[in-house]
Motif scaffolding. Structure first.
Motif: not given
Length: 65
Positions: A7-9, A35-36, A51-53
């Protein structure tokens, strides 16, 4: 690389689920990763590329009483 971790960048320097888990917890048992929104089996961690994001959730089992 930037991911959303629990939940945190977060900026990470690893590119696999295995590397990320190693940096987050010393626990080797009772750890689950998604993941996702898709659970990643432990056997797939070494080859599971981030991967990014990506949105990553790392959960550890807790005992209590």
């Amino acid at each position: 690389m930037n991911v959303i971790l629990n939940g945190s960048a977060t900026t990470v320097s690893v590119h696999t689920v295995e590397g990320l888990v190693a940096g987050v917890t010393e626990a080797r048992r009772g750890v689950a990763v998604a993941v996702n929104g898709e659970v990643v089996p432990r056997s797939a961690w070494p080859g599971a590329q981030l991967r990014e994001g990506d949105k990553v959730e790392i959960l550890t089992a807790a005992q209590g009483g």
